[in-house]
Design a protein around this motif. Sequence first.
Motif, PDB file in Angstrom:
ATOM      1  N   GLN A 234     -83.325 -59.017  -0.238  1.00  0.00           N
ATOM      2  CA  GLN A 234     -82.595 -60.288  -0.193  1.00  0.00           C
ATOM      3  C   GLN A 234     -81.287 -60.137   0.570  1.00  0.00           C
ATOM      4  O   GLN A 234     -80.955 -60.967   1.408  1.00  0.00           O
ATOM      5  CB  GLN A 234     -82.334 -60.794  -1.607  1.00  0.00           C
ATOM      6  N   ARG A 235     -80.539 -59.085   0.309  1.00  0.00           N
ATOM      7  CA  ARG A 235     -79.257 -58.859   0.987  1.00  0.00           C
ATOM      8  C   ARG A 235     -79.438 -58.662   2.484  1.00  0.00           C
ATOM      9  O   ARG A 235     -78.559 -58.996   3.275  1.00  0.00           O
ATOM     10  CB  ARG A 235     -78.552 -57.640   0.402  1.00  0.00           C
ATOM     11  N   ALA A 236     -80.596 -58.114   2.874  1.00  0.00           N
ATOM     12  CA  ALA A 236     -80.867 -57.876   4.297  1.00  0.00           C
ATOM     13  C   ALA A 236     -81.308 -59.151   5.011  1.00  0.00           C
ATOM     14  O   ALA A 236     -81.331 -59.197   6.230  1.00  0.00           O
ATOM     15  CB  ALA A 236     -81.935 -56.806   4.453  1.00  0.00           C
ATOM     16  N   GLY A 237     -81.685 -60.174   4.248  1.00  0.00           N
ATOM     17  CA  GLY A 237     -82.145 -61.417   4.855  1.00  0.00           C
ATOM     18  C   GLY A 237     -83.648 -61.530   4.978  1.00  0.00           C
ATOM     19  O   GLY A 237     -84.165 -62.322   5.750  1.00  0.00           O
ATOM     20  N   GLY A 238     -84.378 -60.706   4.217  1.00  0.00           N
ATOM     21  CA  GLY A 238     -85.838 -60.744   4.241  1.00  0.00           C
ATOM     22  C   GLY A 238     -86.409 -59.410   4.661  1.00  0.00           C
ATOM     23  O   GLY A 238     -85.698 -58.530   5.152  1.00  0.00           O
ATOM     24  N   SER A 239     -87.733 -59.258   4.470  1.00  0.00           N
ATOM     25  CA  SER A 239     -88.348 -57.957   4.718  1.00  0.00           C
ATOM     26  C   SER A 239     -88.312 -57.549   6.185  1.00  0.00           C
ATOM     27  O   SER A 239     -88.073 -56.382   6.499  1.00  0.00           O
ATOM     28  CB  SER A 239     -89.775 -57.925   4.175  1.00  0.00           C
ATOM     29  N   SER A 240     -88.539 -58.478   7.112  1.00  0.00           N
ATOM     30  CA  SER A 240     -88.510 -58.089   8.530  1.00  0.00           C
ATOM     31  C   SER A 240     -87.098 -57.681   8.942  1.00  0.00           C
ATOM     32  O   SER A 240     -86.916 -56.732   9.707  1.00  0.00           O
ATOM     33  CB  SER A 240     -89.045 -59.211   9.417  1.00  0.00           C
ATOM     34  N   GLN A 241     -86.124 -58.350   8.444  1.00  0.00           N
ATOM     35  CA  GLN A 241     -84.723 -58.006   8.725  1.00  0.00           C
ATOM     36  C   GLN A 241     -84.360 -56.669   8.090  1.00  0.00           C
ATOM     37  O   GLN A 241     -83.606 -55.889   8.662  1.00  0.00           O
ATOM     38  CB  GLN A 241     -83.798 -59.099   8.182  1.00  0.00           C
ATOM     39  N   LEU A 242     -84.904 -56.415   6.903  1.00  0.00           N
ATOM     40  CA  LEU A 242     -84.602 -55.165   6.203  1.00  0.00           C
ATOM     41  C   LEU A 242     -84.956 -53.964   7.066  1.00  0.00           C
ATOM     42  O   LEU A 242     -84.138 -53.068   7.266  1.00  0.00           O
ATOM     43  CB  LEU A 242     -85.372 -55.095   4.879  1.00  0.00           C
ATOM     44  N   PHE A 243     -86.172 -53.928   7.587  1.00  0.00           N
ATOM     45  CA  PHE A 243     -86.603 -52.777   8.370  1.00  0.00           C
ATOM     46  C   PHE A 243     -85.763 -52.621   9.631  1.00  0.00           C
ATOM     47  O   PHE A 243     -85.409 -51.512  10.014  1.00  0.00           O
ATOM     48  CB  PHE A 243     -88.097 -52.873   8.693  1.00  0.00           C
ATOM     49  N   GLU A 244     -85.417 -53.729  10.267  1.00  0.00           N
ATOM     50  CA  GLU A 244     -84.595 -53.654  11.473  1.00  0.00           C
ATOM     51  C   GLU A 244     -83.191 -53.149  11.151  1.00  0.00           C
ATOM     52  O   GLU A 244     -82.638 -52.329  11.868  1.00  0.00           O
ATOM     53  CB  GLU A 244     -84.547 -55.021  12.153  1.00  0.00           C
ATOM     54  N   ARG A 245     -82.633 -53.598  10.046  1.00  0.00           N
ATOM     55  CA  ARG A 245     -81.283 -53.148   9.659  1.00  0.00           C
ATOM     56  C   ARG A 245     -81.269 -51.675   9.256  1.00  0.00           C
ATOM     57  O   ARG A 245     -80.349 -50.938   9.614  1.00  0.00           O
ATOM     58  CB  ARG A 245     -80.747 -54.009   8.527  1.00  0.00           C
ATOM     59  N   VAL A 246     -82.286 -51.252   8.517  1.00  0.00           N
ATOM     60  CA  VAL A 246     -82.366 -49.842   8.122  1.00  0.00           C
ATOM     61  C   VAL A 246     -82.555 -48.979   9.370  1.00  0.00           C
ATOM     62  O   VAL A 246     -81.922 -47.933   9.517  1.00  0.00           O
ATOM     63  CB  VAL A 246     -83.496 -49.606   7.093  1.00  0.00           C
ATOM     64  N   ARG A 247     -83.400 -49.438  10.268  1.00  0.00           N
ATOM     65  CA  ARG A 247     -83.648 -48.707  11.521  1.00  0.00           C
ATOM     66  C   ARG A 247     -82.354 -48.566  12.328  1.00  0.00           C
ATOM     67  O   ARG A 247     -82.030 -47.485  12.819  1.00  0.00           O
ATOM     68  CB  ARG A 247     -84.713 -49.456  12.313  1.00  0.00           C
ATOM     69  N   ARG A 248     -81.610 -49.632  12.454  1.00  0.00           N
ATOM     70  CA  ARG A 248     -80.352 -49.617  13.200  1.00  0.00           C
ATOM     71  C   ARG A 248     -79.330 -48.708  12.517  1.00  0.00           C
ATOM     72  O   ARG A 248     -78.625 -47.935  13.179  1.00  0.00           O
ATOM     73  CB  ARG A 248     -79.824 -51.040  13.341  1.00  0.00           C
ATOM     74  N   PHE A 249     -79.247 -48.796  11.186  1.00  0.00           N
ATOM     75  CA  PHE A 249     -78.336 -47.953  10.409  1.00  0.00           C
ATOM     76  C   PHE A 249     -78.636 -46.476  10.668  1.00  0.00           C
ATOM     77  O   PHE A 249     -77.739 -45.673  10.908  1.00  0.00           O
ATOM     78  CB  PHE A 249     -78.478 -48.282   8.918  1.00  0.00           C
ATOM     79  N   ALA A 250     -79.917 -46.106  10.627  1.00  0.00           N
ATOM     80  CA  ALA A 250     -80.322 -44.721  10.862  1.00  0.00           C
ATOM     81  C   ALA A 250     -80.012 -44.295  12.300  1.00  0.00           C
ATOM     82  O   ALA A 250     -79.476 -43.207  12.533  1.00  0.00           O
ATOM     83  CB  ALA A 250     -81.807 -44.547  10.554  1.00  0.00           C
ATOM     84  N   ALA A 251     -80.339 -45.141  13.253  1.00  0.00           N
ATOM     85  CA  ALA A 251     -80.107 -44.813  14.660  1.00  0.00           C
ATOM     86  C   ALA A 251     -78.624 -44.613  14.949  1.00  0.00           C
ATOM     87  O   ALA A 251     -78.242 -43.689  15.672  1.00  0.00           O
ATOM     88  CB  ALA A 251     -80.676 -45.912  15.556  1.00  0.00           C
TER      89      ALA A 251
END
Length: 101
Positions: free
Chosen positions: A8-25
């Motif tokens: 929910q905080r990420a804005g949905g499941s598709s946003q979650l993966f993109e945000r986690v990916r960006r955070f890691a990168a």
Amino acid sequence: VDLDDFVQRAGGSSQLFERVRRFAADRGLEALVCNHPRDRQGLKALVCVAVRDERQVVCDAIEDRLVGAPRNLPEELRHSELFATQGILERGFGLALRTDL
């Protein structure tokens, strides 16, 4: 936070993966594993995201391995006193794949 709150905080499941990916990168990582506490149903959660799409297969294999426990544990871990004490040999890690993510 539990996984539902994280999504929910990420804005949905598709946003979650993109945000986690960006955070890691941004931190020079190849992948990131996020471990979440039990939710309202008592289930623990784990999110494993690779920075590059071609590496996601490794994260998927990690998730499958953890979800499949205890039936797919290597022989040496099936005799682990620690795993026995923690109940992993009976119940596994308490994880289930979420098809909604």
